[in-house]
Design a protein around this motif. Structure first.
Motif, short mmCIF file in Angstrom:
data_model
loop_
_atom_site.label_atom_id
_atom_site.label_comp_id
_atom_site.label_asym_id
_atom_site.label_seq_id
_atom_site.Cartn_x
_atom_site.Cartn_y
_atom_site.Cartn_z
N PRO A 1 43.76 -10.89 29.73
CA PRO A 1 44.49 -10.95 28.22
C PRO A 1 45.97 -11.01 28.35
O PRO A 1 46.60 -10.21 29.84
CB PRO A 1 44.14 -9.17 28.09
CG PRO A 1 42.42 -9.02 29.23
CD PRO A 1 42.84 -9.82 29.94
N GLU B 1 48.03 -7.95 23.82
CA GLU B 1 46.80 -7.90 23.41
C GLU B 1 46.99 -5.95 24.51
O GLU B 1 45.96 -4.76 24.32
CB GLU B 1 45.66 -8.65 24.55
CG GLU B 1 45.48 -8.99 23.10
CD GLU B 1 45.01 -10.36 24.32
OE1 GLU B 1 43.21 -10.62 23.13
OE2 GLU B 1 44.65 -10.81 25.47
N MET C 1 46.34 -1.94 23.16
CA MET C 1 45.70 -1.06 23.73
C MET C 1 47.10 0.01 23.80
O MET C 1 46.20 1.53 23.54
CB MET C 1 44.99 -1.63 25.38
CG MET C 1 44.12 -1.98 24.93
SD MET C 1 42.43 -1.39 23.49
CE MET C 1 41.38 -2.51 23.89
N GLU D 1 40.16 0.06 28.00
CA GLU D 1 41.20 -0.69 28.01
C GLU D 1 40.01 -1.92 29.26
O GLU D 1 39.68 -2.57 28.44
CB GLU D 1 42.69 -0.97 28.78
CG GLU D 1 43.35 -1.78 28.87
CD GLU D 1 44.67 -1.79 29.81
OE1 GLU D 1 45.27 -1.20 29.52
OE2 GLU D 1 44.25 -2.10 31.13
N LEU E 1 38.90 -4.36 26.59
CA LEU E 1 39.32 -5.38 26.63
C LEU E 1 38.91 -5.95 27.81
O LEU E 1 38.68 -7.76 27.61
CB LEU E 1 40.41 -5.46 26.46
CG LEU E 1 41.76 -6.15 26.16
CD1 LEU E 1 41.83 -7.47 25.64
CD2 LEU E 1 43.55 -5.84 26.40
N TYR F 1 40.43 -9.89 18.86
CA TYR F 1 39.61 -10.31 20.03
C TYR F 1 38.90 -11.48 19.14
O TYR F 1 37.70 -11.34 18.41
CB TYR F 1 39.05 -8.86 20.22
CG TYR F 1 39.71 -8.40 21.19
CD1 TYR F 1 41.50 -8.06 20.98
CD2 TYR F 1 39.16 -6.92 21.96
CE1 TYR F 1 42.28 -7.22 21.54
CE2 TYR F 1 40.35 -6.19 22.74
CZ TYR F 1 41.48 -6.35 22.30
OH TYR F 1 42.07 -5.00 23.06
#
Lengths: 287, 271
Positions: free
Chosen positions: A179, A183, A187, A197, A201, B104
């Motif tokens: 990530p 990103e 979060m 997280e 993710l 995402y």
């Protein structure tokens, strides 16, 4: 269907090379035998002989095929003479080692990603562990575990694990770190907890990396299980077949065990491929 | 710093959303300290549309990140909704739209918008309802089940705005959200953003390096200059809140644009 012609061409070429090599390697034995028995062979007889010896230096493809057919299809799978039985013995250790290795690798990767101390202290050992030839420590693992009363499947699984956790660690560390800073900042703006997280993710982002690693880990696991069967003179398993074959000069048996190992590896890696496609498709990552 | 006491008691007037005074931020780099922000003073009132414009390195993004508690100021004070940025972030006081859409790839558009709502622990039914609401707000109704790669860049950025709107924060922080898009898409999104702002009554802080974009969108334009990053001019726009695209040809518009350009030039004269 367009692909079938090139594939068949390659297979045919391999067979031609194989038959030629078998002739070349087994020729001397046939000629020696003929000389001893004082008979003269025609070229045709010579060729036929090199492809039909009992203990050839290199068995011809059809000899391996016949052996495979006899030991796979014509034997009861619970029999010790069945190659399926031996393949299963090895495969069960492979799968156990693969499972343990994947678990260990994932846990180590999580630790390495989240703890700088682990990153600095564990990673060098992980790499060092792979520089030791597995053949050197496999007997020690077997002997040590045997001394404390553990034998059978587990010692072999440990050797498989030893080989298979490495690609999982490397792949998962890379995946969990994939990530971007953006990103992660994102979060943070949502005030996400560390667990959120990770689950929402880092873990999904690592999936493509994990599957690439699992394929390598599976192949390594199988090698580990076979190697684990060699040093102890195990009575069952593909490694045992290889060992017994080499003791008694049963080259046909060695080659058929090798082919069986290749088929098992191909099937196992293929199954991971199917799971990979299904998972990534569900995740919308498969385009 | 008495900030700890200030943090939980809103002392300033209720309608001041951002209040920065004597804000400094210095990054320590290998080439010595870099003054990303020096003595920045700014007040943003509720419902304003503030653009931050300046060349790269002027600290406009850094300032936005300080508001969002993604960077810590070296000295000075900043309050967001009357509390420290960290508290504002924990209260989910703002939505942040990054330069890239940052959706995402393994989540559908709906799933992406739902993500912050899941993290905030909203009930499923509320989540679904909010997703529908904001998708309509950004004109993406019907795209809920599509994956990001099935959408154009402009649509992805709209989805990203929808995601920032979904949890109903009063403040929208936008860091060059349309920077990577072409002029035509950009015009369209600017128009939509103004409509959205009018409907939602949010306070928007918008970082850009395009003069027409800043003038077209803002009620207040903050001109910044680099080395050290500082505010050189704050322009209150006399343009009406209702702005058709062709307002950009009006003399008032051109006058403001001229003043912004002068401000940018003055900032550059230092080095």
């Amino acid at each position: 269907m367009r692909n079938i012609l090139p594939v068949l061409t390659v297979i045919l070429a391999l067979l031609v090379v194989w038959y030629a090599a078998a002739f070349q390697l087994n020729k001397q034995w046939a000629l020696d035998m003929a000389a001893r028995q004082d008979r003269v062979m025609t070229t045709q007889q010579l060729i036929a002989d090199t492809w039909a010896q009992d203990k050839p230096k290199l068995p011809a493809p059809h000899q391996v095929a016949v052996e495979l057919w006899e030991t796979v299809a014509l034997k009861n799978v619970t029999s010790r003479r069945s190659l399926v039985y031996h393949a299963w013995v090895t495969l069960s250790a492979t799968l156990a080692g693969f499972g343990l290795g994947t678990l260990l690798g994932t846990l180590l990767a999580v630790g390495i990603v989240y703890s700088r101390v682990m990153d600095l202290s564990v990673m060098p050992w992980v790499i060092a562990s792979q520089t030791i030839p597995i053949l050197a420590i496999a007997p020690m693992i077997i002997v040590v575990l045997n001394a404390i009363g553990i034998s059978g499947l587990l010692p072999k699984a440990m050797i498989s694990m030893y080989l298979s956790f490495f690609p999982v660690v490397v792949g998962m560390v890379k995946g969990l770190r994939s990530p971007s800073q953006m990103e992660l900042d994102q979060m943070c703006t949502w005030n996400a907890s560390g667990v959120q997280e990770f689950i929402k993710l880092r873990l999904p982002a690592s999936m493509p990396y994990l599957f690439a690693s699992l394929k390598i880990a599976m192949a390594a696991s199988l090698v580990g299980a076979i190697v684990g069967e060699l040093p102890t003179g195990a009575v069952a398993g593909l490694g045992a077949r290889l060992l017994a074959g080499s003791y008694y000069g049963q080259t046909i048996q060695i080659w058929s065990a090798l082919f069986m190992a290749a088929a098992v590896a191909a099937a196992a890696v293929g199954i991971i491929g199917i799971v990979q496609r299904a998972t990534l498709k569900r995740m919308g990552l498969d385009r | 710093m008495p900030a700890d006491q200030v943090s939980r008691t809103p002392r300033i007037a209720r309608n001041t959303v951002i209040d920065a005074s004597k804000l400094n931020l210095t990054f320590e780099t290998n080439d010595g300290p870099v003054h990303a922000l020096r003595d920045v003073d700014l007040k943003v009132e509720a419902g304003e549309f503030v653009s931050f414009i300046g060349p790269s390195g002027c600290g406009k993004t850094t300032f936005l990140r300080v508001m969002a508690d993604l960077e810590q100021p070296t000295s000075g004070q900043i309050l967001v909704n009357g509390v420290l940025p960290e508290v504002a972030r924990r209260n989910r006081a703002y939505g942040y739209v990054f330069q890239a859409a940052g959706l995402y790839p393994w989540r559908t558009i709906g799933g992406n918008i739902r993500l912050p709502l899941e993290i905030m622990g909203m009930p499923k039914a509320v989540q679904a309802q909010k997703v529908q609401e904001v998708l309509e707000l950004v004109d993406l109704a019907g795209f809920e089940k599509k994956y990001p790669w099935q959408l154009s860049g402009g649509m992805q950025q709209r989805a990203s705005i929808a995601r920032a709107l979904a949890f109903e924060a009063g403040i929208l922080l936008m860091d060059e959200p349309f920077g990577a898009l072409d002029e035509i898409v950009r015009d369209h999104l600017n128009e939509q953003l103004l409509a959205l702002w009018a409907r939602t009554q949010k306070t928007i802080c918008f970082v850009t390096h395009s003069i027409p974009e800043a003038v077209y969108l803002s009620t207040k334009i903050v001109v910044m200059s680099p080395r050290p990053g500082r505010i050189t001019d704050v322009i209150d726009s006399p343009l009406p809140r209702e702005r058709p695209l062709d307002i950009r040809d009006s003399p008032e518009f051109l006058e403001i644009a001229h003043r912004v350009r002068e401000g940018l030039r003055a900032g550059h004269a230092y080095d």
